[in-house]
Write an enzyme that holds these catalytic residues in place. Structure first.
Site, PDB file in Angstrom:
ATOM      1  N   ASP A  57     121.370  37.634  64.398  1.00 52.42           N
ATOM      2  CA  ASP A  57     120.007  37.615  64.324  1.00 52.42           C
ATOM      3  C   ASP A  57     120.082  36.876  65.213  1.00 52.42           C
ATOM      4  OD1 ASP A  57     117.698  37.213  62.998  1.00 52.42           O
ATOM      5  OD2 ASP A  57     118.673  35.786  61.200  1.00 52.42           O
ATOM      6  N   TRP A  58     118.658  36.981  65.342  1.00 49.57           N
ATOM      7  CA  TRP A  58     117.294  36.919  66.765  1.00 49.57           C
ATOM      8  C   TRP A  58     118.068  35.038  67.673  1.00 49.57           C
ATOM      9  CZ3 TRP A  58     113.596  39.859  68.893  1.00 49.57           C
ATOM     10  CH2 TRP A  58     113.117  39.423  69.802  1.00 49.57           C
TER      11      TRP A  58
END
Length: 749
Positions: free
Chosen positions: A281-282
């Site tokens: 994820d980011w």
């Protein structure tokens, strides 16, 4: 002759299936050969570049890095001319000509916005969900986007968590079915199709159980619960061919998901034989430093790739550190090669090497067919929670209608969370739809009452009450602005914000019939508002076509059929509350004494010593699977083909469903099962099947359901996945709290 014809048809089908499988195997082998050939030509720097995903801020800087082979994927580029320009640099100016994968968060629509995923789950219609994802893929791919970060299939049982809006609710089976439908819609019949976009099953895993409902928070899910509750939707996604998986932000039992080799390697790769991409994820790799799990970016990169991550989203610890880690023998070149192999495989499957560019211009956005599909999804997502004295649908007796509330004409807000590309100018609101579609039948008086959902200024309420006095009925639109749900938007208080409750109560005091329509990103605590309303419709943010859908429901052109994909609490303090709870040793009784019934100076044991809240009881406001219709349905004649089975058998169930009312309607029938005694305690009920059945007024039909006994398996005390012999109860009915029941047993072979 007829039996012979059937046999020949069957043989042809087998041949076609066999030939098709052979072709698929040959295609896969051809791709593997291409992947290996390209991998053998790559430098270490180029391999690490493929593992690097960037969200560009400056095109020229990005172009330089793409030419050098330092980028494998880009986020958030939505201009097709720019996409083609950067892709041309990758294909024609980098050494090996490896195309980029262009990605974007396309969560519930790209331009044509559909109901939020929680609303789509309320349809209990996987076909509508699939069609919605297909529309999103067609529109997004027209701008060069070939990868989306959806579906989110986190089992979500805490409405304080803002991302419940992005989920398919509290039930593992419902998440699995709806998630699979989204994957099929996004990816189409073949990833090689230019309109297909790679789906991403997220967040792997247990993110929906964030402690306290606070986003990014820790989870504490033991392996047995992980396997029985949180992993099944992801297993279904892997089986459906989901092209990519995303790790989650949370740590579980102290191990951040981005470095959790148990779930990424042991389960995903070894047990499930998954060969797609795993992306962080980011910045979740670098954030493991904040977790206190890694000392720095280098440590984070090593732990991520060694755990099984293939690509890093934006934080660049891989490309900055892994060359040194390999030199120090902390990461093997085989690990890097496996990651790059997964990335290249997807690029070949997407057909990017043969067709890297997007045709421009395209006019698929907001196509009439897309808008109609979105309207159908919105119609089926709306849940009728209350309808006292048949307040709805409105009849020709209603000559003047007061339309009130901050959500009645809020085009941006009704799109909901995660709509980077939605345009409010295309949103059709309830106010506009009612005037346009039914303005020739009723006079519409509009007053906002409140400017927005959090508004505490009550000056406008008097004007709204005045309008109500002039009308034959009132529709008040309340709920949440889009910013109040979604990622990073957790709430401790689940009541309606601002002065919305006061607005509803003052409208109800007029004595006019009041229909409350809630548009929100989660299930809210609305017990008081339901009590004073004559009818209540709940619409999880319905998207572009929410207005026409709700208008047609209000006036009876459409009969509501949505069901709650989550349990509605009476009070925030009941959270988390969900239907598939375990009994405990002292389960609550329906007649438990509540706080206002307790005598003064009562004895310690006077309240029953059971598992419930003194001030709220143990029951929800609305159970999972709940939803009314303008008509009524009757279940009868439940029977089983056999009530004594083995694990190899199939449970065959039949019953009669009758529409006993005066309107045509659709009922969502639901099948629940309870394993009465297990090697570990089991949920009181588990959803195993659902089906939409449409009947004309007074029509009845015989419904048959089949459930392989193998689907009753679970991970037991010894951590083996098996069907345990014993006694079971099943329910067939309109929601998780009521239905016809039968007992059956499963014996050992």
């Amino acid at each position: 002759m007829k039996p012979i014809k059937l046999i020949i048809t069957a043989l042809i089908s087998v041949c076609i299936g066999g030939c098709s499988s052979q072709k698929e195997l040959q295609a896969d082998a051809a791709i593997e050969n291409k992947v290996d050939s390209l991998l053998n030509q790559m430098t270490l720097e180029e391999k690490l570049g493929q593992m690097n995903q960037l969200s560009p801020w400056n095109f020229e800087d990005l172009a330089k890095r793409v030419r050098k082979g330092e980028v494998g994927s880009i986020l958030n580029m939505v201009n097709p001319e720019e996409v083609n320009k950067i892709q041309k640099i990758a294909v024609e100016e980098s050494r090996l000509g490896i195309p980029l994968i262009v990605s974007r968060d396309v969560i519930h629509g790209y331009k044509t916005i559909f109901p939020i995923p929680l609303g789509q789950a309320a349809t209990f219609n996987p076909e509508v969900v699939k069609e919605g994802a297909r529309v999103a893929a067609i529109e997004a791919s027209a701008d060069g986007i070939r990868w989306t970060f959806a579906p989110m299939i986190d089992v979500s049982r805490d409405p304080r968590w803002g991302r419940i809006a992005e989920s398919c609710g509290e039930d593992p089976y419902l998440n699995a079915i709806m998630g699979t439908a989204m994957i099929k819609g996004y990816q189409g019949d073949s990833l090689n199709d230019p309109t297909a976009i790679a789906a991403c099953a997220k967040h792997f895993v247990a993110y929906g159980a964030a402690e306290g409902g606070r986003d990014y928070n820790s989870t504490f899910i033991p392996e047995r619960v992980l396997r029985n509750v949180y992993l099944p939707p992801f297993k279904a996604a892997a089986d459906a061919g989901c092209a990519t998986f995303m790790t989650s932000f949370n740590d579980n039992d102290g191990v951040p998901s981005t470095a959790n080799s148990f779930v990424l390697k042991d389960v995903l790769r070894k047990e499930w034989k998954y060969d797609g991409i795993v992306v962080t994820d980011w910045a979740s790799a670098l954030e493991m430093v904040n977790h206190g799990f890694c000392t720095d970016g280098k440590d984070a990169a090593e732990k991520s790739v060694n755990a099984g991550v293939d690509m890093e989203m934006v934080s660049e610890t891989f490309i900055q550190n892994l060359k040194q880690s390999i030199a120090e023998n902390k990461v093997s070149i085989e690990t890097i090669d496996n990651a790059v192999r997964n990335i290249l495989r997807l690029k070949f499957r997407l057909g990017l090497f043969d067709n890297p560019y997007v045709a421009t211009p395209q006019t698929v956005k907001y196509a009439e067919k897309h808008l109609q599909t979105a309207k159908t999804a919105a119609e089926q997502s709306v849940i009728l929670l209350k309808n006292e004295n048949q307040t709805l649908p409105f009849t020709d007796k209603i000559k003047t209608l007061a339309v009130i509330g901050p959500m009645a004409d809020a085009p941006y807000e009704q799109m909901g969370t995660w709509v980077f590309d939605g345009e409010k100018e295309h949103t059709q609101t309830p106010l506009i739809a009612i005037k346009k579609m039914y303005g020739d039948k009723v006079k519409v008086l509009f007053e906002k009452g409140l400017e927005y959902s959090r508004d505490k200024n009550t000056a406008g309420i008097a004007r709204a009450v005045s309008a109500a006095h002039q009308a034959d009925a009132v529709v008040v639109f309340v709920g949440e602005e889009s910013i109040l749900s979604g990622e990073a938007h957790s709430l401790a208080n689940l009541n309606l914000q601002g002065a919305q409750s006061q607005l509803i109560k003052e409208l109800a005091a007029t004595g006019k019939p009041v229909v409350t329509v809630v548009m929100a990103g989660r299930q809210l605590v609305i017990a008081d508002e339901v009590k004073v309303s004559d009818a209540v419709l709940y619409s999880f943010h319905p998207g572009t076509m929410g207005g026409p859908a709700i208008a047609d429901i209000l006036f009876g052109k459409v009969n509501p059929s949505g069901k709650t994909p989550v349990t509605f609490p009476r009070m925030s303090g009941q959270v988390p509350i969900y239907y598939a709870q375990h009994k405990t040793g002292r389960p609550a009784n329906p007649t438990e004494m509540l706080i206002d019934e307790i005598p003064v100076e009562a004895g310690q044991t006077s309240v029953g010593c059971r598992s419930f809240y003194l001030d709220a009881g143990n029951s929800p406001l609305f159970p999972f699977g709940y939803g009314l219709s303008y008509t009524t349905f009757e279940y009868s004649n439940l029977s089983l083909a056999s009530d004594k089975l083995t694990a190899q058998d199939t449970l065959s169930i039949s019953f009669t469903l009758k529409n006993t009312g005066k309107y045509d309607g659709t009922e969502v029938i639901q099948l629940y099962v309870q394993d009465k005694v297990g090697s570990v305690t089991r949920p009181v009920k588990e959803l195993k099947r659902f089906q939409r059945v449409t009947l004309k007024a007074r029509e009845s039909t015989q419904v048959s359901l089949s459930l392989p006994v193998s689907e009753l398996a679970f991970w037991g005390y010894d951590m083996n996945y098996t069907v345990e012999p014993g006694d079971f109860t099943l329910w067939v009915g309109t929601n998780s709290a009521k239905g016809l029941t039968k007992d059956f047993s499963v014996s050992a072979l």
